[in-house]
Design a protein around this motif. Structure first.
Motif, PDB file in Angstrom:
ATOM      1  N   GLN A   1      -3.246   3.562   3.965  1.00 45.34           N
ATOM      2  CA  GLN A   1      -2.689   2.364   3.562  1.00 45.34           C
ATOM      3  C   GLN A   1      -1.637   1.716   4.616  1.00 45.34           C
ATOM      4  OE1 GLN A   1      -2.590   1.629  -0.197  1.00 45.34           O
ATOM      5  NE2 GLN A   1      -3.301   3.673  -0.944  1.00 45.34           N
TER       6      GLN A   1
ATOM      7  N   SER B   1       9.043   0.562  -0.861  1.00 46.93           N
ATOM      8  CA  SER B   1       9.252   0.712  -2.217  1.00 46.93           C
ATOM      9  C   SER B   1      10.449  -0.298  -2.710  1.00 46.93           C
ATOM     10  CB  SER B   1       9.532   1.986  -2.657  1.00 46.93           C
ATOM     11  OG  SER B   1       8.436   2.832  -2.439  1.00 46.93           O
TER      12      SER B   1
ATOM     13  N   GLY C   1       0.947  -1.155   0.138  1.00 46.61           N
ATOM     14  CA  GLY C   1      -0.038   0.097   0.105  1.00 46.61           C
ATOM     15  C   GLY C   1       0.738   1.063   0.202  1.00 46.61           C
ATOM     16  N   ILE C   2       1.801   1.518   0.855  1.00 54.42           N
ATOM     17  CA  ILE C   2       2.504   2.689   1.054  1.00 54.42           C
ATOM     18  C   ILE C   2       3.412   2.975  -0.149  1.00 54.42           C
ATOM     19  CG2 ILE C   2       4.393   1.879   2.433  1.00 54.42           C
ATOM     20  CD1 ILE C   2       3.734   4.206   4.238  1.00 54.42           C
ATOM     21  N   GLU C   3       3.588   2.023  -0.906  1.00 47.46           N
ATOM     22  CA  GLU C   3       4.491   2.216  -1.904  1.00 47.46           C
ATOM     23  C   GLU C   3       4.011   3.030  -3.046  1.00 47.46           C
ATOM     24  OE1 GLU C   3       6.664   2.285  -4.800  1.00 47.46           O
ATOM     25  OE2 GLU C   3       5.094   1.497  -5.329  1.00 47.46           O
ATOM     26  N   TRP C   4       4.580   4.063  -3.475  1.00 48.94           N
ATOM     27  CA  TRP C   4       3.921   5.131  -4.219  1.00 48.94           C
ATOM     28  C   TRP C   4       5.050   5.470  -5.361  1.00 48.94           C
ATOM     29  CZ3 TRP C   4       6.504   9.990  -5.033  1.00 48.94           C
ATOM     30  CH2 TRP C   4       7.758  10.150  -4.258  1.00 48.94           C
ATOM     31  N   LEU C   5       6.369   5.168  -5.704  1.00 52.88           N
ATOM     32  CA  LEU C   5       7.082   5.605  -6.542  1.00 52.88           C
ATOM     33  C   LEU C   5       7.332   5.026  -7.579  1.00 52.88           C
ATOM     34  CD1 LEU C   5      10.210   4.486  -5.871  1.00 52.88           C
ATOM     35  CD2 LEU C   5      10.076   5.801  -3.827  1.00 52.88           C
ATOM     36  N   HIS C   6       7.181   3.840  -7.894  1.00 49.10           N
ATOM     37  CA  HIS C   6       7.338   2.971  -8.757  1.00 49.10           C
ATOM     38  C   HIS C   6       6.469   3.256 -10.110  1.00 49.10           C
ATOM     39  CE1 HIS C   6      10.724   1.032  -7.060  1.00 49.10           C
ATOM     40  NE2 HIS C   6       9.863   0.565  -6.155  1.00 49.10           N
ATOM     41  N   ASN C   7       6.768   2.928 -11.084  1.00 47.51           N
ATOM     42  CA  ASN C   7       5.636   3.045 -12.157  1.00 47.51           C
ATOM     43  C   ASN C   7       4.985   1.397 -12.162  1.00 47.51           C
ATOM     44  OD1 ASN C   7       7.596   1.172 -13.385  1.00 47.51           O
ATOM     45  ND2 ASN C   7       8.777   2.819 -14.319  1.00 47.51           N
TER      46      ASN C   7
ATOM     47  N   LYS D   1       3.640  11.968  -6.444  1.00 50.85           N
ATOM     48  CA  LYS D   1       4.507  12.439  -7.609  1.00 50.85           C
ATOM     49  C   LYS D   1       4.367  13.682  -7.975  1.00 50.85           C
ATOM     50  CE  LYS D   1       4.723   7.563  -9.198  1.00 50.85           C
ATOM     51  NZ  LYS D   1       4.163   6.498 -10.243  1.00 50.85           N
TER      52      LYS D   1
ATOM     53  N   VAL E   1       6.953  -2.011 -12.757  1.00 47.34           N
ATOM     54  CA  VAL E   1       7.592  -2.295 -11.461  1.00 47.34           C
ATOM     55  C   VAL E   1       6.650  -3.012 -10.382  1.00 47.34           C
ATOM     56  CG1 VAL E   1       8.970  -1.902  -9.512  1.00 47.34           C
ATOM     57  CG2 VAL E   1       9.233  -0.820 -11.509  1.00 47.34           C
ATOM     58  N   ARG E   2       5.316  -2.333 -10.492  1.00 43.45           N
ATOM     59  CA  ARG E   2       4.302  -3.090  -9.398  1.00 43.45           C
ATOM     60  C   ARG E   2       3.744  -4.281  -9.949  1.00 43.45           C
ATOM     61  NH1 ARG E   2       2.744   1.117  -6.122  1.00 43.45           N
ATOM     62  NH2 ARG E   2       0.976   0.076  -5.481  1.00 43.45           N
TER      63      ARG E   2
ATOM     64  N   PHE F   1       9.123   9.799 -12.226  1.00 42.75           N
ATOM     65  CA  PHE F   1       8.762  10.990 -11.927  1.00 42.75           C
ATOM     66  C   PHE F   1       9.992  11.967 -11.458  1.00 42.75           C
ATOM     67  CE2 PHE F   1       9.597  11.110  -7.262  1.00 42.75           C
ATOM     68  CZ  PHE F   1       9.764   9.773  -6.947  1.00 42.75           C
TER      69      PHE F   1
ATOM     70  N   ARG G   1      -0.859   8.016  -4.879  1.00 45.51           N
ATOM     71  CA  ARG G   1       0.364   7.890  -5.317  1.00 45.51           C
ATOM     72  C   ARG G   1       0.725   8.860  -6.377  1.00 45.51           C
ATOM     73  NH1 ARG G   1      -0.978   1.933  -5.272  1.00 45.51           N
ATOM     74  NH2 ARG G   1      -1.492   2.214  -7.454  1.00 45.51           N
TER      75      ARG G   1
END
Lengths: 168, 531
Positions: free
Chosen positions: B491, B229, A48-54, B165, A57-58, B357, B161
């Protein structure tokens, strides 16, 4: 008395107990067994907290995770099948909320007994999730047998006490 | 998914926003003096009415229109529907939450903090930094762990998300070249040491405790680089088992959350400045979203801390592909007998795992340094923009100038440069260059007279400029972050955190604490001064 037994297993300590009960009972009554492994739906929100990948990758992660969870499920069910020699075992892997899936599967497969493991005290190598026994007993279409951590008693004893309960 | 059914959720949320904004607008025109305005005045949020009305009308209109569409024709599985139409309701709800936190909860806690100060002996609102960012994260966190996120909001929450960004990309416009060079060099040094150090520490601990290699790999990436991440990027490469991922992600989230809530109060108690806190948070806090959150919790009013922290964060993120490569090679070595045929494709890993980004951030920075966002006569110097165009409004009052003149004649200023700068100030009646503004501010050290100090400060303030475009961008950026962080708070589930267990937990706690403590001392000892 029992024709189709549904066992929900994760291969953990508590579940192993449930597995022996299931095998014992199936042998006693000549029942067939549905082996069910539930992949918890919350595993989907692990990242959930992951936000930076495109999304690429997810997706790679999700695909990897999915195959890993399935592999583990197959391993557990396969081990169970090996244990239950001479009994007809149909394995099933499903994703969802454990309680709902177990009740649902029991209904669909026409199971007349659900066996699940009690909470194991030791460290578990599995995704930790609370399974509400109260809810399960409410929505289950058939009796539920919880294999707890106390020493094994004979399957016959269990069945008699169960039968008494059902009568009352 | 709220896909197949016709859902009124977006329309309802949109109308709530619209009605609220329109109500406020009418109050502003003093047509109906009412309870809402009184509440605003009580909360001292009157100044923010413009923003509230503006954002409310825009967001409300867009969300309502989509809401009508969603009601007439259910959102299907097409990409546009999934990405744009389905999230509308949830996104709108998060805007409402952001409103609540920023314009109601924060002022409310400020008042309560002050009210409770005599009884407690300290102002709990300032010590804990109960500003809208922290309240937003807390609100999201409490919400998801109690009542849970309802189905109609779920796809909206995921837009957080994108908002994060967007926030980081717009932040790119706020740096000057000197700042970026200075911060870049500092962060590169620190991050290199800490990323490598943590990775080695975790791998070593894993070996000591005899942990399976896949788990060790995921943990070391997560602990060393950027939390969950990094774990996500590393897991497929080191072929982590399902339970390994659950263990390590739970662990990373736990250590990250503890950091998020402990770093800002500690820094406030020991009295760190923006640069120091930014550097510490950017190095010591695990998850990259939590770095931004911690920076904004520490200092939500200026963006200085955020600027420092994000540079550290981005440097860290740029390390990610390389760490993944190292792990891939390290892992492949151990698995030689298994699959000799699969070789590590270095180029592909770099291209795949590079967060796009960051390019956006760099482009914004490049654009900004060409000056497209600022009027020609504006120069960025330190924290502020300056405009030295001769203007009556920038002139000091005659009696203040006389004071300065008297000060020069008193001979208190020994530094000839400062003296010259002050003489020029008296002659021009205003500051005319960047160098001069620094010197005039330095002149404060030569006097104890408070009024005179204020004159120097005013002289500096008068030539400060606020470029409109950047101001607007900054405002939107804060909305992006507030929105994104509420969503990311939603989350952080206990269900995930409680997966932390086994030896992974021990290693995570040791490495997490080591990293936090060491980076604290490095920052405390070596990073002095301001940006």
């Amino acid at each position: 008395m029992f024709k189709r037994i549904l066992i929900a297993t994760h291969g953990t300590e508590g579940a192993k107990k449930a597995e022996s009960y299931a095998i014992g009972l199936a042998r006693e009554f000549g029942a067939e067994i549905h082996g069910l492994y539930v992949i918890h739906k919350d595993l989907g929100s692990l990242v959930g907290i992951e936000w930076l990948h495109n999304s690429h990758v997810r997706m790679e992660f999700y695909r990897h995770a999915e195959s890993e969870f399935n592999r583990r499920a197959e391993e557990v069910l396969e081990a169970f099948r090996e244990l239950a020699t001479g009994i007809e075992v149909t394995p099933a892997i499903r994703v969802g909320d454990p309680v709902e899936v177990i009740a649902d599967e029991a209904r669909n497969k026409g199971a007349d007994l659900i066996i699940i493991g009690g909470s194991s005290n030791g460290r578990s190598e599995e995704y930790k999730a609370k399974v509400s026994l109260k809810k399960l007993s409410k929505i289950a279409p058939c009796p539920v047998l919880i294999a707890n951590n106390t020493s094994m008693i004979s399957a016959r004893e269990v069945v008699w006490s169960l039968a008494r309960q059902i009568k009352n | 998914m709220n896909g197949e059914k016709r859902s009124p959720a977006a329309l309802i949320v949109g109308i709530i926003l619209l009605v609220y904004a329109l109500l406020l607008k009418r109050h502003e025109a003093a047509a109906i003096p009412g309870a809402l305005m009184e509440l605003m005045n009580y909360l001292k949020a009157g100044k923010t009415v413009d923003t509230q009305v503006g954002v409310g009308i825009w967001a409300g209109t867009i969300i309502s229109l989509f809401g009508i569409w969603n009601l007439v024709q259910p959102a299907m599985k097409s990409k546009f529907d999934m990405v744009v139409r389905a999230p509308m309701a949830g996104a709108g709800m998060m805007i409402i939450l952001a409103y609540l936190c920023r314009f109601y909860f924060e002022p409310l806690f400020k008042l309560w903090g002050k009210a409770a100060e005599p009884a407690l002996g300290f102002n709990f609102a300032t010590i804990f930094g109960l500003n809208y960012i922290l309240l937003g994260v807390l609100l999201g966190l409490i919400w998801v762990n109690t009542i849970g996120v309802p189905k109609w909001m779920q796809s909206g929450v995921k837009t957080a998300r994108l908002a994060m960004k967007m926030g980081v990309i717009s932040l790119g416009a706020m740096y000057s070249i000197t700042e970026l060079r200075y911060l870049g060099a500092m962060s590169f040094t620190m991050i290199t040491i800490f990323v490598m150090g943590t990775a080695i520490l975790v791998l070593w601990l894993s070996q000591m405790m005899k942990i399976a290699r896949p788990l060790a790999g995921v943990l070391s990436a997560g602990m060393a680089v950027c939390g969950v991440s990094a774990a996500v990027a590393a897991a497929p490469v080191v072929k982590a088992r399902g339970i390994d991922m659950a263990y390590s992600i739970g662990m990373l989230l736990l250590v990250g959350v503890v950091g998020l809530f402990t770093f800002p109060p500690i820094a406030r108690i020991v009295g760190m400045n923006e640069l120091q806190f930014g550097a510490w948070a950017g190095t010591g806090i695990l998850n990259s979203a939590q770095v931004a959150a911690a920076a904004l919790i520490f200092d939500p009013n200026t963006i200085e801390t955020l600027k420092v922290a994000e540079i550290f964060n981005i440097t860290r993120i740029l390390f990610l592909p390389f760490i993944v490569i190292i792990l891939a090679i390290w892992f492949a070595k151990g698995e030689e007998e298994a699959e000799a045929g699969t070789k590590v494709n270095l180029g592909r890993i770099i291209v795949d795992k590079f967060p796009i980004f960051v390019l956006g951030f760099l482009i914004m920075f490049a654009l900004s340094s060409t000056g497209v966002f600022t009027p020609k006569d504006h120069v960025l110097h330190g924290k502020h923009f300056y405009s030295f165009k001769i203007d009556e409004k920038k002139e000091l009052r005659t009696r203040d100038l006389k004071k300065v003149q008297a000060f020069i004649e008193s001979g208190a200023v020994t530094d000839p440069k400062i003296k010259a700068a002050l003489e020029k100030l008296v002659a021009d009646r205003q500051i005319t260059s960047v160098e001069q503004t620094d010197l005039v501010l330095k002149a404060q050290d030569f006097t104890k007279d408070k009024d005179l100090k204020k004159v120097f400060k005013d002289a500096d303030k008068k030539v400060q400029a606020k470029p409109k475009t950047l101001e607007v961008m900054r405002e939107y950026m804060m909305w992006f972050f507030a929105f994104g962080l509420i969503g990311l708070g939603m989350q952080i589930t206990w269900q995930t955190i409680r997966q932390a267990g086994g030896k992974a937990a021990t290693i995570g706690v040791i490495a997490g604490i080591t990293k936090a403590v060491l980076s604290f001392f490095v920052v405390w000892l070596f990073i002095k001064g301001t940006i």
